[in-house]
Structure formats: C-alpha cells, structure tokens
Motif scaffolding. Structure first.
Motif, PDB file in Angstrom:
ATOM      1  N   GLU A   1       0.971   3.397  -5.223  1.00  0.00           N
ATOM      2  CA  GLU A   1       0.582   2.329  -6.147  1.00  0.00           C
ATOM      3  C   GLU A   1       1.783   1.462  -6.512  1.00  0.00           C
ATOM      4  O   GLU A   1       1.688   0.228  -6.550  1.00  0.00           O
TER       5      GLU A   1
ATOM      6  N   GLN B   1       2.676  -0.712  -3.468  1.00  0.00           N
ATOM      7  CA  GLN B   1       1.759  -1.839  -3.315  1.00  0.00           C
ATOM      8  C   GLN B   1       2.041  -2.919  -4.353  1.00  0.00           C
ATOM      9  O   GLN B   1       1.934  -4.112  -4.076  1.00  0.00           O
TER      10      GLN B   1
ATOM     11  N   GLY C   1       1.696  -3.596   1.982  1.00  0.00           N
ATOM     12  CA  GLY C   1       0.305  -3.802   2.354  1.00  0.00           C
ATOM     13  C   GLY C   1      -0.477  -2.503   2.376  1.00  0.00           C
ATOM     14  O   GLY C   1       0.066  -1.407   2.200  1.00  0.00           O
ATOM     15  N   ASP C   2      -1.782  -2.628   2.599  1.00  0.00           N
ATOM     16  CA  ASP C   2      -2.646  -1.451   2.680  1.00  0.00           C
ATOM     17  C   ASP C   2      -2.367  -0.674   3.963  1.00  0.00           C
ATOM     18  O   ASP C   2      -1.857  -1.212   4.940  1.00  0.00           O
TER      19      ASP C   2
END
Length: 633
Positions: free
Chosen positions: A257, A260, A265-266
């Motif tokens: 977390e 990000q 990025g994811d």
C-alpha cells in the motif's frame, strides 16, 4: 272376546320388540363410533394416518398401503390395543420396495512419513490386492495399510480411471491426501517451495483424464530468506521493487500500500518469508518507502537490520537532511540507518573508465571481459565462474590494471555470484554501480540477486537490476502416433495370443505375458482411443454368448487398468456371435470367431471407460485379434 283380550298383548309385545330393536341399533352405532374413535386416535398418535378403518358392529376392517411390513404390523398392533385382535380383519397392503441405490464408492489415500493408508468403500469386483500392490510400487515399497471395505455393487462410469490417476499421482507427492470418487479427485499436499508447488500443479493438471474434476490444494512452506531484504527505488522510469520480503500478511499489505502510494503500479508482489530480524519489519519498510517518495527519488534498501537511504544526486540538502532525520526517528530501535547524498562528479571524458562485463548465453557459456587488478584476482574470478557454470563453459578475456578503484574485486565477485540465478544475461561493473540484467526461470530471481548484492556489497551499494521471469514450459516428449502404438500392440498380440479357459472369462496362464506387454505399450501411448471387443462363435444360446463376450472384454480391460494404465480412452464391448470373422460350420472357423479384438477408434465418438459402451464403427480401424484356448462357448 278372546280376540279383544289378545290385541293389547300383541301391541305391547310389538312395542317391546320395537324398543329392543331401537336399543340394539343405538347400541351398535355407539359401539362402532367409540371403536372407530379409539382406533383412529391411536393410529393418528402413532403416525399411521395412511390407514383406512371401517367398523361394522364389532367387526373392524383395516386397509391402506403401508410403506413396509414393519409399519403395517405396527399399525395392526396399535389397533389391537383399542379392539380385540379377533375382531380385526387386515386388508392392508405393502408398497413395492424401492430399489436400493448403490453407494458412492470412494477411497482416501493418506501418504505420510510412516507409509500409506487406504480408507474407503470399493466395489467387491475390484482387485483390492492389485490396488495395494500398485500403491506400494508408487511409494517405493513403503508400508501400505489396507482399510478398504467392499460391497457388491457395480461402480459408476469413470471409477477405474479416477483410481488409476489418483494412485499414479502419489509418486510425485511425498506427503499428501488423495480423495477419489468416480467423477472427482481431490489432492491435498505439501510442496518443497513455491516453485515446486507450481511444478506439481502443472504436472497433475496435464495428466488428469479428460472429464475428471480435479481439485488441488497444494501448500508450500515459507522460504527462509537470508539476508532478509527489501529494496525500493524511484528513478526516471518510475517506482519499483528490486526485492521485497515481508514477515506477515499484514506487513506485506502495508508495504504494498505504501509503495502504491509512492507511485508503484499494480501487480507488484512481496514474498512472505522467514528470517526477519524484527517483528516490526513492515513498520520500518513503510517508513523508508515514504521517505523515498518525499525525496522525489532515490533508493531505500533493508538488509537484515541495516537500512540505507540513498538520495538522487542533486537532491536539495535541506530536504535530504529533514527526510533522513524523520526516517531515523520513525525506524524501530533494532534498525540502523545510513543516509547517503551522492555528490555530482564531472568525469573527464578523455579518461576511459574501468569496466568489467560477464555475459551468460542461453546455452550456459560465460564470457568474462574487462579489467581485473591482479593475477590472483583473475584466478579467483575464473574459479568462481567455473564453480557456478562449469570449467568448460568459461571463456576468459580480461586485462590487468593495478589502478582500479577500491573494492573493485569485491564488486566483480559479487556480480558473478548474482549471475548464478540467471538463465541468460549480463553483469556489468563500473566505477559507480553494478548492473545485472537478463532472464531467469523462477519468479524470485531478482529478489535473490538483490539479496546477494546487498549481502556482499552492503545495503548502501549502488546497483541496478533488470531481471525478467520467463515461464519455462515442460519439455516436450515425442510420443508415438496412435498407428505406431497399435502396430506395437499387434506385434505383441501376434507373439502370443490372449487365451481363456473354455466357457469362462478367466485367462489361461499363457495370456498374462501378452497382457503385460500390451499394458506396457498402452501406458506409453496414453491418450489413444482403443476398443477392446469380445466375440464368440454361434454355439450355445445367443444371450449366453453375449454375456460371455462382454465378460471377456471386461476382464481384459480390468487387467490392463490393474497394470497402471490410464483408462481414459479404453472401452470394453461384447458383441457375442453377431460379428463372425469366419464360418461357424467348421471347428477352425469357430475357433477364429472366439477372439478378443483391439481396435483403434478413429471417429469423433465421445468414449467413456464403462464396460459395454463405445463406438461400433469398424471402418479404417486397426484390428488385432486374440483367441481363446478352444472349447465350446
């Protein structure tokens, strides 16, 4: 006078008779009503509402359809408590018995360090001793406990192929539980690590028969990571992890977390592992990631309890000092921070900078080029490369330079050590950093490279990583074609026929060798579609010949399955006397008609492994015959 005197007497007598009749009728109705109420109440309280009770004076008639004899007798006994049994006429009927449903056969196979246990219910027609023997072969002759029960019912379609697949899966699963039914196989197991788990899942899904539901629950223990490493950086190409390890799911989620929030990025992952120096690892990692984001770029590295924050050259000094101070306060006590602000150094373009490069080809050959400090360093580099990649695969083309920067040898050796995780790629060592790039066969390669460099060079070392995980497909094995397989089956059947005892589905002793040979071929050729068909001559009744041919075909199929051949494409079909291969008028013709055929099915029929099913198309099929040992059908 006489008549006048008798009339009153007659009238009195008639009145008395009428009163008696009325009293009798009333008494009868009263008895019927009370008897009916008493019996109905008793039957209702006992749950026998299905009964119909009729009362005619003292006579009771019971009718209705009872679910079974026990219930009928219970209703009769209940009524007998309200009225004498001698007064009751039983006209109750019993419903037709419902056909008993066959049980769902299942086997639980538990494999542990002390051996294997088989628990469950199997059909009595199954060769339990053969099953135990097959299990023992797949578990290296470990002890096998047979706790199987049997019942005389036929198994559902797919039972034998599911059992064969479940037993064969044991060979790859040292600690496992395999639950088998006719339509589903559930496997729970423990793998060595995450890579081993993925390998097992691919292997089992590849080998599972078509139409069989496969449920996998394979766990892998957390790896031990040493040194416990996390490296997060923000550069010109954005934010990324070179390595990320976490000691708990909560720490992992908090780290991802924070990353990000810093621009990652994811799709990033963080490995759950053992070996953390502190239970507050996640707290320290989050603080460092936030610090890099506030600096606007740089690198944050954790190697065990050593923490390094490296800002980008040109970062304003006040900002660097503020962020470094805040990070030092935020870190838990066990962690030690080293903050670095590199100076911008202008290099003289006319002076060549020293460089060392190692290149690893996909074939495993390593080329070593560039500068080394001494002969002893060259020997050490060559020995390390030979240890990792093989002495015959190392090509050395280095030059000596005694004016190399301090720590050059250590950086070269660390780069070679890190290259062992690559399938192919390159390592480049320069004055200011080490660069590792290439492809790797497992997902954690980049993290492993980062751990090696942090361990050998220190958490504050400057290095760049670009390691890509490439999925390695299973090696492709050139299997024989279906036609080649059937040609080999034909050859085995020609050497020695499959024979039976007369009028029986029991093999003669000579047939075992042929069945062994055919099973070996079909095991190698798994996936081909073969019908095993039984045929007889015309002697005897047609129905008996049909049953005998089916029994013989089933016997061959079961014998092949017992030899650890997957039954996905195998079917057994009895044709009786309907398809003669020769005239039944001669002894030679009748012997030719008593046979087993192996036919390669080339049509699009959807086959199952249930006896008696399968296509009847004969065109363009290879036919292999095996006769019985003579005698009448």
């Amino acid at each position: 006078m006489t008549f006048r005197r008798t009339v009153p007497h007659l009238l009195a007598l008639a009145a008395g008779a009428g009163l008696c009749l009325a009293a009798a009728v009333w008494t009868r109705n009263l008895v019927e009503s009370r008897t009916l109420r008493s019996i109905d109440a008793g039957l209702s309280q006992s749950g026998h509402e299905w009964t119909v009770v009729q009362v005619d004076g003292l006579h009771v008639v019971m009718s209705g359809i009872a679910p079974d004899d026990a219930t009928r007798f219970a209703a009769l006994s209940t009524a007998g408590r309200a009225a004498s049994s001698a007064r009751i006429t039983d006209q109750m009927e019993v419903a037709d018995p419902v056909a008993i449903r066959p049980p769902e056969f299942s086997i639980e196979i538990l494999r542990h360090d002390d051996g294997v246990s088989l628990v469950g219910l199997v059909p009595s027609s199954m060769d339990v001793e053969g099953l135990v023997s097959s299990v023992r072969e797949h578990v290296d002759d470990a002890p096998v406990s047979d706790l199987l029960g049997t019942v005389d019912f036929e198994p559902a379609d797919g039972w034998y192929r599911a059992v064969t697949f479940g037993v064969e899966a044991l060979a790859a699963l040292p600690r496992s539980k395999v639950s088998i039914t006719a339509s589903r196989v559930a496997i729970g197991a423990v793998a060595k690590d995450a890579d081993d788990r993925r390998r097992l899942e691919r292997l089992l899904r590849r080998d599972a028969p078509a139409g069989l539901e496969l449920a996998l629950s394979i766990s892998a223990p957390r790896p031990v990571v040493a040194p416990f490493t996390l490296r997060f950086l923000i550069g010109s190409d954005g934010a990324r992890f070179d390595a990320c390890a976490a000691d708990s799911e909560a720490a992992r989620d908090a780290i991802l977390e924070a990353a990000q929030g810093a621009g990652l990025g994811d799709g990033a992952t963080c490995t759950l592992a053992l070996g953390t120096p502190s239970t507050r690892w996640g707290e320290a990692a989050v603080a460092g990631i936030v610090a890099v984001a506030e600096l606007g770029g740089g690198t944050f590295t954790m190697s065990n309890a050593d923490v390094t924050l490296v800002a980008e050259a040109g970062t304003p000094l006040p900002r660097f000092e503020r962020v470094s101070a805040e990070l030092e306060v935020a870190l838990p006590p066990v962690f030690s921070l080293k903050a670095i602000l590199p100076e911008e150094v202008e290099q003289d373009e006319e002076v060549p900078l020293p460089e060392f490069m190692a290149t690893l080809s996909p074939e495993g050959h390593v080329q070593l080029r560039g500068k080394l400090g001494s002969d002893s360093t060259r020997a050490a580099v060559e020995s390390l490369a030979a240890a990792h990649f093989g002495i015959d695969h190392v090509y050395l083309a280095t030059v000596l330079d005694q004016d190399l920067p301090r720590g050059w040898t250590q950086r070269v050796l660390a780069a070679l050590e890190a290259m062992r995780f690559l399938s192919n790629g390159a390592a480049n060592v320069t004055v200011d950093k080490v660069t590792i790039s290439g492809n790797a066969a497992f997902e954690g390669a980049q993290s492993a490279v980062a751990r090696v460099l942090s361990d050998k060079l220190g958490a504050g070392a400057s290095y760049e990583l670009d390691v890509t995980h490439l999925e390695v497909s299973e090696p492709r094995i050139d299997l024989p074609t279906p036609e080649e397989c059937m040609a080999r089956v034909h050859e085995a059947a020609e050497r020695k026929k499959i024979t039976f005892n007369p009028a029986s589905s029991t093999f003669e002793d000579d047939a075992v060798e042929t069945i062994d040979a055919i099973a070996d071929i079909l095991r190698e050729c798994q996936g081909i579609r073969v019908e095993i068909s039984g045929h007889t001559d015309s002697q005897g009744r047609e129905t008996m010949n049909q049953r005998l041919s089916q029994a013989r075909a089933d016997a061959v199929l079961n014998a092949i399955l017992a030899r650890r051949v997957l039954g996905t494409g195998l079917v057994a079909k009895g044709y009786g006397e309907s398809r003669p291969a020769a005239s039944n008028d001669t002894a030679e013709g009748r012997e030719a008609n008593r046979r087993i055929e192996f036919r390669l099915i080339g049509g699009p029929e959807d086959l199952t492994d249930s006896p008696g099913s399968g296509a009847e198309t004969r065109s363009n099929d290879d036919v292999i015959e095996a006769s019985d040992g003579g005698g009448t059908e």
